[in-house]
Design an enzyme around this catalytic site. Structure first.
Site, PDB file in Angstrom:
ATOM      1  N   PHE A  17       0.814  -1.220   0.000  1.00  0.00           N
ATOM      2  CA  PHE A  17       0.000   0.000   0.000  1.00  0.00           C
ATOM      3  C   PHE A  17       0.843   1.265   0.000  1.00  0.00           C
ATOM      4  O   PHE A  17       0.379   2.327  -0.384  1.00  0.00           O
ATOM      5  CB  PHE A  17      -0.946   0.000   1.223  1.00  0.00           C
ATOM      6  CG  PHE A  17      -0.292   0.459   2.500  1.00  0.00           C
ATOM      7  CD1 PHE A  17      -0.200   1.821   2.796  1.00  0.00           C
ATOM      8  CD2 PHE A  17       0.263  -0.436   3.398  1.00  0.00           C
ATOM      9  CE1 PHE A  17       0.423   2.255   3.962  1.00  0.00           C
ATOM     10  CE2 PHE A  17       0.880  -0.007   4.563  1.00  0.00           C
ATOM     11  CZ  PHE A  17       0.964   1.350   4.835  1.00  0.00           C
TER      12      PHE A  17
ATOM     13  N   LYS B 133      -1.137  -6.907  -9.390  1.00  0.00           N
ATOM     14  CA  LYS B 133      -2.090  -7.094  -8.287  1.00  0.00           C
ATOM     15  C   LYS B 133      -1.696  -6.076  -7.221  1.00  0.00           C
ATOM     16  O   LYS B 133      -0.843  -6.332  -6.374  1.00  0.00           O
ATOM     17  CB  LYS B 133      -1.979  -8.527  -7.757  1.00  0.00           C
ATOM     18  CG  LYS B 133      -3.215  -9.081  -7.048  1.00  0.00           C
ATOM     19  CD  LYS B 133      -3.707  -8.280  -5.874  1.00  0.00           C
ATOM     20  CE  LYS B 133      -2.886  -8.406  -4.624  1.00  0.00           C
ATOM     21  NZ  LYS B 133      -3.300  -7.422  -3.580  1.00  0.00           N
TER      22      LYS B 133
ATOM     23  N   GLU C 137      -4.953  -3.757  -1.987  1.00  0.00           N
ATOM     24  CA  GLU C 137      -6.399  -3.507  -1.977  1.00  0.00           C
ATOM     25  C   GLU C 137      -6.748  -2.279  -1.135  1.00  0.00           C
ATOM     26  O   GLU C 137      -7.887  -1.854  -1.105  1.00  0.00           O
ATOM     27  CB  GLU C 137      -7.155  -4.755  -1.495  1.00  0.00           C
ATOM     28  CG  GLU C 137      -6.852  -5.228  -0.079  1.00  0.00           C
ATOM     29  CD  GLU C 137      -5.599  -6.112   0.033  1.00  0.00           C
ATOM     30  OE1 GLU C 137      -4.601  -5.847  -0.667  1.00  0.00           O
ATOM     31  OE2 GLU C 137      -5.621  -7.046   0.862  1.00  0.00           O
ATOM     32  N   ARG C 138      -5.721  -1.705  -0.445  1.00  0.00           N
ATOM     33  CA  ARG C 138      -6.028  -0.555   0.408  1.00  0.00           C
ATOM     34  C   ARG C 138      -6.030   0.762  -0.375  1.00  0.00           C
ATOM     35  O   ARG C 138      -6.712   1.700  -0.008  1.00  0.00           O
ATOM     36  CB  ARG C 138      -5.045  -0.498   1.569  1.00  0.00           C
ATOM     37  CG  ARG C 138      -5.384  -1.565   2.589  1.00  0.00           C
ATOM     38  CD  ARG C 138      -4.462  -1.539   3.761  1.00  0.00           C
ATOM     39  NE  ARG C 138      -3.509  -2.632   3.698  1.00  0.00           N
ATOM     40  CZ  ARG C 138      -2.509  -2.795   4.539  1.00  0.00           C
ATOM     41  NH1 ARG C 138      -2.320  -1.922   5.499  1.00  0.00           N
ATOM     42  NH2 ARG C 138      -1.702  -3.813   4.426  1.00  0.00           N
TER      43      ARG C 138
ATOM     44  N   SER D   2       5.317  -7.035   3.271  1.00  0.00           N
ATOM     45  CA  SER D   2       5.921  -7.386   4.561  1.00  0.00           C
ATOM     46  C   SER D   2       6.657  -8.731   4.459  1.00  0.00           C
ATOM     47  O   SER D   2       6.379  -9.531   3.557  1.00  0.00           O
ATOM     48  CB  SER D   2       4.840  -7.414   5.635  1.00  0.00           C
ATOM     49  OG  SER D   2       3.769  -8.225   5.203  1.00  0.00           O
TER      50      SER D   2
ATOM     51  N   CYS E 263       9.480   1.918   3.564  1.00  0.00           N
ATOM     52  CA  CYS E 263      10.442   0.845   3.867  1.00  0.00           C
ATOM     53  C   CYS E 263      11.855   1.404   3.952  1.00  0.00           C
ATOM     54  O   CYS E 263      12.767   0.721   4.378  1.00  0.00           O
ATOM     55  CB  CYS E 263      10.371  -0.239   2.817  1.00  0.00           C
ATOM     56  SG  CYS E 263      10.967   0.321   1.244  1.00  0.00           S
TER      57      CYS E 263
ATOM     58  N   GLU F 232       9.247  -4.418  12.943  1.00  0.00           N
ATOM     59  CA  GLU F 232       8.964  -3.201  12.170  1.00  0.00           C
ATOM     60  C   GLU F 232       7.664  -2.597  12.685  1.00  0.00           C
ATOM     61  O   GLU F 232       6.661  -3.301  12.788  1.00  0.00           O
ATOM     62  CB  GLU F 232       8.809  -3.595  10.689  1.00  0.00           C
ATOM     63  CG  GLU F 232       8.490  -2.434   9.787  1.00  0.00           C
ATOM     64  CD  GLU F 232       8.284  -2.859   8.336  1.00  0.00           C
ATOM     65  OE1 GLU F 232       7.610  -3.876   8.098  1.00  0.00           O
ATOM     66  OE2 GLU F 232       8.785  -2.163   7.438  1.00  0.00           O
TER      67      GLU F 232
HETATM   68  P1  NAD Z   1       1.526  -6.573   2.938  1.00  0.00           P
HETATM   69  O1  NAD Z   1       2.554  -7.641   3.042  1.00  0.00           O
HETATM   70  O2  NAD Z   1       0.377  -6.588   3.879  1.00  0.00           O
HETATM   71  O3  NAD Z   1       0.861  -6.604   1.469  1.00  0.00           O
HETATM   72  C1  NAD Z   1       1.640  -6.659   0.298  1.00  0.00           C
HETATM   73  C2  NAD Z   1       0.845  -7.387  -0.782  1.00  0.00           C
HETATM   74  O4  NAD Z   1       0.587  -8.728  -0.362  1.00  0.00           O
HETATM   75  C3  NAD Z   1      -0.511  -6.747  -1.066  1.00  0.00           C
HETATM   76  O5  NAD Z   1      -0.727  -6.725  -2.455  1.00  0.00           O
HETATM   77  C4  NAD Z   1      -1.487  -7.668  -0.345  1.00  0.00           C
HETATM   78  O6  NAD Z   1      -2.743  -7.731  -0.974  1.00  0.00           O
HETATM   79  C5  NAD Z   1      -0.803  -9.010  -0.404  1.00  0.00           C
HETATM   80  N1  NAD Z   1      -1.151  -9.857   0.747  1.00  0.00           N
HETATM   81  C6  NAD Z   1      -1.558  -9.430   1.972  1.00  0.00           C
HETATM   82  N2  NAD Z   1      -1.768 -10.492   2.781  1.00  0.00           N
HETATM   83  C7  NAD Z   1      -1.485 -11.597   2.064  1.00  0.00           C
HETATM   84  C8  NAD Z   1      -1.487 -13.005   2.364  1.00  0.00           C
HETATM   85  N3  NAD Z   1      -1.824 -13.456   3.565  1.00  0.00           N
HETATM   86  N4  NAD Z   1      -1.131 -13.848   1.387  1.00  0.00           N
HETATM   87  C9  NAD Z   1      -0.773 -13.401   0.182  1.00  0.00           C
HETATM   88  N5  NAD Z   1      -0.742 -12.090  -0.154  1.00  0.00           N
HETATM   89  C10 NAD Z   1      -1.082 -11.189   0.769  1.00  0.00           C
HETATM   90  O7  NAD Z   1       2.313  -5.201   2.983  1.00  0.00           O
HETATM   91  P2  NAD Z   1       1.714  -3.737   3.117  1.00  0.00           P
HETATM   92  O8  NAD Z   1       1.167  -3.546   4.488  1.00  0.00           O
HETATM   93  O9  NAD Z   1       0.830  -3.437   1.951  1.00  0.00           O
HETATM   94  O10 NAD Z   1       3.036  -2.862   2.916  1.00  0.00           O
HETATM   95  C11 NAD Z   1       3.889  -2.530   3.972  1.00  0.00           C
HETATM   96  C12 NAD Z   1       5.049  -3.487   4.058  1.00  0.00           C
HETATM   97  O11 NAD Z   1       5.774  -3.493   2.825  1.00  0.00           O
HETATM   98  C13 NAD Z   1       6.056  -3.084   5.109  1.00  0.00           C
HETATM   99  O12 NAD Z   1       6.516  -4.236   5.757  1.00  0.00           O
HETATM  100  C14 NAD Z   1       7.172  -2.428   4.303  1.00  0.00           C
HETATM  101  O13 NAD Z   1       8.441  -2.436   4.907  1.00  0.00           O
HETATM  102  C15 NAD Z   1       7.161  -3.288   3.088  1.00  0.00           C
HETATM  103  N6  NAD Z   1       7.790  -2.620   1.968  1.00  0.00           N
HETATM  104  C16 NAD Z   1       9.002  -3.086   1.557  1.00  0.00           C
HETATM  105  C17 NAD Z   1       9.656  -2.472   0.510  1.00  0.00           C
HETATM  106  C18 NAD Z   1      10.980  -2.984   0.026  1.00  0.00           C
HETATM  107  O14 NAD Z   1      11.339  -2.670  -1.087  1.00  0.00           O
HETATM  108  N7  NAD Z   1      11.706  -3.765   0.809  1.00  0.00           N
HETATM  109  C19 NAD Z   1       9.065  -1.379  -0.129  1.00  0.00           C
HETATM  110  C20 NAD Z   1       7.826  -0.930   0.319  1.00  0.00           C
HETATM  111  C21 NAD Z   1       7.191  -1.567   1.363  1.00  0.00           C
END
Ligand code: NAD
Length: 498
Positions: A149, A173, A176-177, A226, A281, A383
């Protein structure tokens, strides 16, 4: 209620699964739309569309593919204000920062405009008698991106910009937020001359993600989110024979040496720790002053700056940061602040009770600042992803190198010093993927490459830069001989170049 639809084969496609997710306006706390969550069948429809588009797109010469990217860049620039507002009203980051999110993505599109040069293979003339060897980088086919998101414009562009320029067709994909900007980008890509089916957007949750990971026609998956989910995506995608790069969470440290310019450090630190409400991140949520004098000098300057931070709606030009993305995320941040208190860290500024007048239902949280945080505390190890800065005091450079090096995450790190030797030693030894020297948020430029170490990334290749081109192409090496006359005797020995 406004419905946010999928975008498949160049058309808006209404969801048919009957499942939806609410999309909030984080400023007001109101549900402003609902987004369709795809079933495996709907995901398959997008894959079929991308499969159909692939042969012609892969056969389109690279200069023409680059021209579409040039047009796309110009269109996104033209629609910058509209996109930034859309982004800001779903994510909660302030407008100037929303523009930064879009601009950083555009910089990868600029990089992708160079694809005729970037995708060139190699050639060796006369590798043997009458033998030439050459290699080419071919697209993989249908590839997918799953995005978080917190950068709803930049991260999709990191992925589809490079993948599509290389001749792949793409399924995005998004989170969804905040799903509206990705759909608008796909619409602009079509307007830029991108053929139907080359860029498809399918919304969804775990069901859609699993369908991507299991679909035999999707050859590669790029993921950012994450760490636990990144690891899951990596394991399941790789077990299904796909190429997977999966970037995860972070807990970046800023090391402050006794010789650092503390006024500059405070300016950098406040922006890097609290900008975008800490939902980056590459934020700097941990500061490590070396020596008690550095810690005290830093705190003296930091406290008033944090106290006067202006939190406001994401469209308020005066606001330095806006609300966090959801009420649930705000609760999670508060939970970690309480954990820090319970673990014995000293909470110097507590932002939990902050309310914005007139926006009491918005997802706002004030800035928090901890001192005397210890590496054994869970609130340090995890985190938090919110406007919370934790100070961990160190006595020596050695200790300061060890803290980020031993942390489970290894995305980014920064050191503030005036000493070149210290900086050089730090950069060389620290066990982290991206290092800033007097640079608080060391996100590499688009033609370099982005990626962390340890639990911040699973898989081998980074995002964008040449690493991105390598991820989204496979190499084919051709050894050719055009014999003139007799080519020699039959041989049962492996050919060598003796
Ligand atoms: P998230 O892991 O909740 O979601 C990421 C994606 O995974 C979304 O598209 C979501 O729909 C999908 N998803 C969520 N739950 C799932 C599940 N149980 N099974 C399969 N897919 C699922 O992450 P977020 O809250 O949207 O973003 C924040 C996180 O992303 C933080 O941990 C941040 O550090 C990380 N991030 C990392 C980088 C990097 O390059 N290392 C960059 C930006 C964000």
């Amino acid at each position: 209620m406004r419905d946010i639809t999928h975008f498949i084969s160049g058309k808006f496609v209404t969801g048919t699964s009957g499942r939806y997710s609410d999309v909030f306006n984080p400023n007001t706390g109101e549900v402003q739309a609902r987004v369709a969550l795809a079933s495996p069948e709907e995901l398959d429809a997008a894959v079929q569309s991308a499969l159909k588009a692939f042969p012609a797109w892969a056969a389109t010469n690279p200069q023409r593919r680059a021209r579409v990217m040039f047009n796309f860049k110009a269109l996104v620039e033209k629609h910058m204000d509209e996109l930034a507002e859309m982004l800001s009203l779903e994510h909660g980051k302030v407008l100037a920062d929303a523009k930064g999110d879009i601009q950083r993505g555009l910089e990868v599109i600029e990089f992708a405009c160079g694809i005729p040069h970037l995708q060139k293979g190699e050639f060796t003339e006369g590798a043997g008698p009458g033998i030439d060897v050459f290699s080419m980088r071919q697209p993989l086919g249908v590839v997918a991106g799953i995005t978080p998101f917190n950068f709803p414009a930049m991260i999709p562009m990191w992925m589809f910009g490079v993948a599509i320029a290389c001749g792949n067709t793409f399924i995005l994909k998004p989170s969804e937020r905040d799903p509206s900007v990705p759909v608008r980008l796909a619409e602009l890509f079509l307007e830029a001359g991108g053929p139907e089916g080359v860029l498809n957007v399918v919304h969804g949750d775990k069901v859609a993600v699993d369908a991507i990971l299991d679909h035999p026609e999707i050859k590669a998956v790029s993921f950012v989110g994450s760490s636990d989910i990144a690891n899951y995506v990596y394991q399941r995608g790789a077990a299904n024979g796909k190429r997977v790069q999966a970037m995860g969470g972070a807990k970046n440290h800023g090391i402050v040496m006794p010789d650092a310019d503390l006024d500059q450090v405070v300016r950098d630190l406040v922006g890097a720790a609290y900008g975008s409400a800490g939902e980056r991140c590459m934020a700097l949520p941990v500061v490590v002053p070396v020596g008690a004098k550095t810690a005290d000098g830093l705190l003296e300057r930091l406290l008033p700056e944090v106290q006067k931070l202006k939190v406001g709606t994401s469209t308020d030009p005066e606001a330095q940061y806006g609300p966090v993305v959801t009420a649930a995320h705000r609760e999670r941040i508060k939970f970690y602040i309480q954990m820090g208190v319970d673990e014995g860290a000293k909470l110097l500024i507590d932002g939990r009770d902050f309310q914005l007048q007139g926006y009491e239902k918005g997802f706002f949280i004030g800035p928090s600042l901890f001192d005397h945080v210890k590496p054994t505390m869970k609130s340090y190890q995890d985190e938090i992803f919110g406007p919370v800065l934790q100070m961990v005091r160190a006595e020596t450079l050695e200790e300061a190198i060890e803290l980020p090096s031993k942390h489970q995450y290894g995305n980014g790190v920064a050191i503030f010093t005036r000493n070149g030797n210290t900086a050089r030693e730090f950069a060389q030894r620290v066990n982290v993927g991206m290092v800033g020297i007097n640079v608080p948020i060391p996100v590499p430029v688009a033609y370099h490459t982005f990626g962390g170490w340890k639990r911040s990334a699973f898989g081998d290749t980074n995002q964008h830069g040449m690493e991105g081109v390598r991820f989204f192409t496979k190499i084919k090496t051709v050894t050719q001989r055009w014999p003139v006359g007799d080519v020699g005797d039959q041989s049962f020995v492996i050919p060598t170049m003796r």
